[in-house]
Design an enzyme around this catalytic site. Structure first.
Site, mmCIF file in Angstrom:
data_model
loop_
_atom_site.group_PDB
_atom_site.id
_atom_site.type_symbol
_atom_site.label_atom_id
_atom_site.label_comp_id
_atom_site.label_asym_id
_atom_site.label_seq_id
_atom_site.Cartn_x
_atom_site.Cartn_y
_atom_site.Cartn_z
ATOM 1 N N ASP A 169 138.012 22.853 83.954
ATOM 2 C CA ASP A 169 136.416 22.434 83.844
ATOM 3 C C ASP A 169 135.869 23.736 84.387
ATOM 4 O O ASP A 169 135.967 24.735 85.139
ATOM 5 C CB ASP A 169 135.997 21.331 84.237
ATOM 6 C CG ASP A 169 134.836 20.784 84.390
ATOM 7 O OD1 ASP A 169 134.231 20.678 83.457
ATOM 8 O OD2 ASP A 169 134.266 20.040 85.302
ATOM 9 N N HIS A 170 135.023 24.380 83.283
ATOM 10 C CA HIS A 170 134.147 25.340 83.137
ATOM 11 C C HIS A 170 135.422 26.804 83.861
ATOM 12 O O HIS A 170 134.712 27.257 84.216
ATOM 13 C CB HIS A 170 132.841 25.336 84.302
ATOM 14 C CG HIS A 170 132.283 24.002 84.265
ATOM 15 N ND1 HIS A 170 131.095 24.222 83.290
ATOM 16 C CD2 HIS A 170 132.511 23.257 84.599
ATOM 17 C CE1 HIS A 170 129.859 23.220 82.996
ATOM 18 N NE2 HIS A 170 130.704 22.332 83.613
ATOM 19 N N SER A 198 137.809 21.792 87.755
ATOM 20 C CA SER A 198 137.504 23.630 88.011
ATOM 21 C C SER A 198 138.512 24.286 88.755
ATOM 22 O O SER A 198 139.467 24.001 89.516
ATOM 23 C CB SER A 198 136.393 22.410 89.640
ATOM 24 O OG SER A 198 136.613 22.815 90.269
ATOM 25 N N HIS A 250 127.572 16.949 80.045
ATOM 26 C CA HIS A 250 128.316 16.780 81.293
ATOM 27 C C HIS A 250 127.328 16.392 82.401
ATOM 28 O O HIS A 250 125.883 16.111 82.244
ATOM 29 C CB HIS A 250 128.350 18.397 81.781
ATOM 30 C CG HIS A 250 129.355 19.244 81.168
ATOM 31 N ND1 HIS A 250 130.087 20.004 82.125
ATOM 32 C CD2 HIS A 250 129.986 19.628 80.223
ATOM 33 C CE1 HIS A 250 131.059 20.069 81.602
ATOM 34 N NE2 HIS A 250 131.212 20.693 80.221
ATOM 35 N N GLY A 253 128.060 13.440 84.070
ATOM 36 C CA GLY A 253 127.664 12.086 83.638
ATOM 37 C C GLY A 253 127.240 11.554 84.957
ATOM 38 O O GLY A 253 126.720 10.120 84.638
ATOM 39 N N ASN A 308 132.417 13.426 88.035
ATOM 40 C CA ASN A 308 132.918 13.715 89.320
ATOM 41 C C ASN A 308 132.367 12.894 90.522
ATOM 42 O O ASN A 308 132.589 12.421 91.454
ATOM 43 C CB ASN A 308 133.181 15.464 89.438
ATOM 44 C CG ASN A 308 133.956 15.756 90.763
ATOM 45 O OD1 ASN A 308 134.595 15.214 90.758
ATOM 46 N ND2 ASN A 308 133.522 17.689 90.660
ATOM 47 N N ASP A 346 133.769 28.674 79.776
ATOM 48 C CA ASP A 346 132.016 28.650 80.237
ATOM 49 C C ASP A 346 131.037 29.559 80.174
ATOM 50 O O ASP A 346 131.262 30.883 80.741
ATOM 51 C CB ASP A 346 131.423 27.894 80.950
ATOM 52 C CG ASP A 346 130.225 27.781 81.228
ATOM 53 O OD1 ASP A 346 129.607 27.798 80.585
ATOM 54 O OD2 ASP A 346 129.828 27.114 82.160
HETATM 55 P P1 13P Z 1 128.720 14.831 87.640
HETATM 56 O O1 13P Z 1 129.546 15.195 88.948
HETATM 57 O O2 13P Z 1 127.619 15.080 87.823
HETATM 58 O O3 13P Z 1 129.466 14.009 86.942
HETATM 59 O O4 13P Z 1 129.094 16.101 86.431
HETATM 60 C C1 13P Z 1 131.000 16.501 86.819
HETATM 61 C C2 13P Z 1 130.841 17.157 85.276
HETATM 62 O O5 13P Z 1 130.263 17.474 84.733
HETATM 63 C C3 13P Z 1 132.674 18.357 85.995
HETATM 64 O O6 13P Z 1 131.753 19.845 84.378
#
Ligand code: 13P
Length: 284
Positions: A82-83, A50, A208, A210, A232, A104
């Protein structure tokens, strides 16, 4: 092996109905734990980073760690922003050595999201870098991004299909009811939206949020077209719980290796369980 774009494994994931895990990298121990689990299970994977994690680790260290993991493991590993919030940050990552980026644009209007995503795809494709787009807003808190779950709006299948057709992204994150962070109860996942979109486009849908999704729901999501799943928080929780336990066991400990080592081991177990659940073992 060098870092690869997500196109080194996402087409097979879609065809054979498994999902590749995006495990977020927050520091060296995360990177090592993810790699160790993937080596043991012969799985491709994606290091998600991120913008907040990039600020924390520094872009040069991030790329160097991921490149070292790819070289040492011989596995197909993508290093993925990420994003990503702007064209500029996506380009900065590509210049630094990222093999994949997410743009994003979900906070923009639909038309503006398409326009901006197309620009990123055009530049990234020329560099052999894969791109993930996002449609609809995913609830929960991630780094500095916080979306009230009441305001999270689900993706409309017709818009998602048009978004894919106009942008040509390599995978598409759509809001289907999951959220970043842990859930108070169970998420209400709209498998019908995943299925309708996945049937109409040749690339995988991305899930996302997960962490904390019951195994059965993950299996069903993969069956209806999810080919990339982001995790994450579960690793963060395992890491922090192991550190708390190590410090509680010995209040005089001061060598960071004595508590970061168990934290790394705890994350290896989380990642192994996700790889097996997603079915990406033996796919490297
Ligand atoms: P979590 O932190 O809920 O596993 O989501 C991670 C995520 O979607 C990163 O973009």
């Amino acid at each position: 092996m060098s870092l690869v774009s997500m196109n080194a494994f996402l087409p097979q994931a879609k065809e054979k109905k498994f999902a590749v895990g995006q495990f977020n990298m927050n520091n060296l121990e995360f990177a090592q734990a993810i790699m160790e689990a993937a080596i043991e299970l012969k799985s491709p994977f994606i290091y998600g980073v991120s913008e907040g994690a990039l600020k924390y680790m520094g872009i040069e260290y991030t790329v160097a760690i991921a490149e070292a993991a790819a070289k040492a493991s011989g596995l197909p590993i993508a290093l993925h922003l990420d994003h990503g919030s702007s064209f500029e940050v996506a380009m900065k990552c590509i210049r630094a050595g990222f093999s994949s980026v997410m743009f994003d644009g979900s906070h923009h209007s639909f038309e503006e999201n398409i326009r901006l995503t197309k620009e990123v795809v055009k530049a990234a494709r020329a560099m052999g870098v894969s791109v993930e787009g996002e449609l609809g807003t995913i609830g929960g808190v991630e780094d500095d991004i916080s979306v009230d779950e009441k305001n999270a709006n689900l993706a409309k299948p017709s818009e998602a299909i048009r978004f894919y057709e106009e942008t040509g992204v390599d995978c598409l994150a759509i809001a289907v009811g999951t959220a970043h962070g842990m859930y108070a109860g169970e998420p209400n996942i709209r498998f019908d939206i995943i299925e309708e979109v996945s049937r109409a486009i040749p690339v995988p849908v991305v899930l996302h949020g997960g962490s904390g999704v019951p195994d059965e729901m993950i299996r069903r999501a993969v069956q209806v077209g999810v080919g990339k799943i982001n995790v994450n928080t579960e690793n963060q929780v395992a890491c922090t719980d192991a550190i708390r336990a190590a410090l509680a066991k010995d209040s005089k400990v001061y060598d960071p290796r004595k508590y970061l080592g168990p934290a790394r081991t705890a994350m290896v177990e989380v990642v192994k369980s996700k790889i097996l659940l997603f079915g990406s073992n033996n796919q490297a």
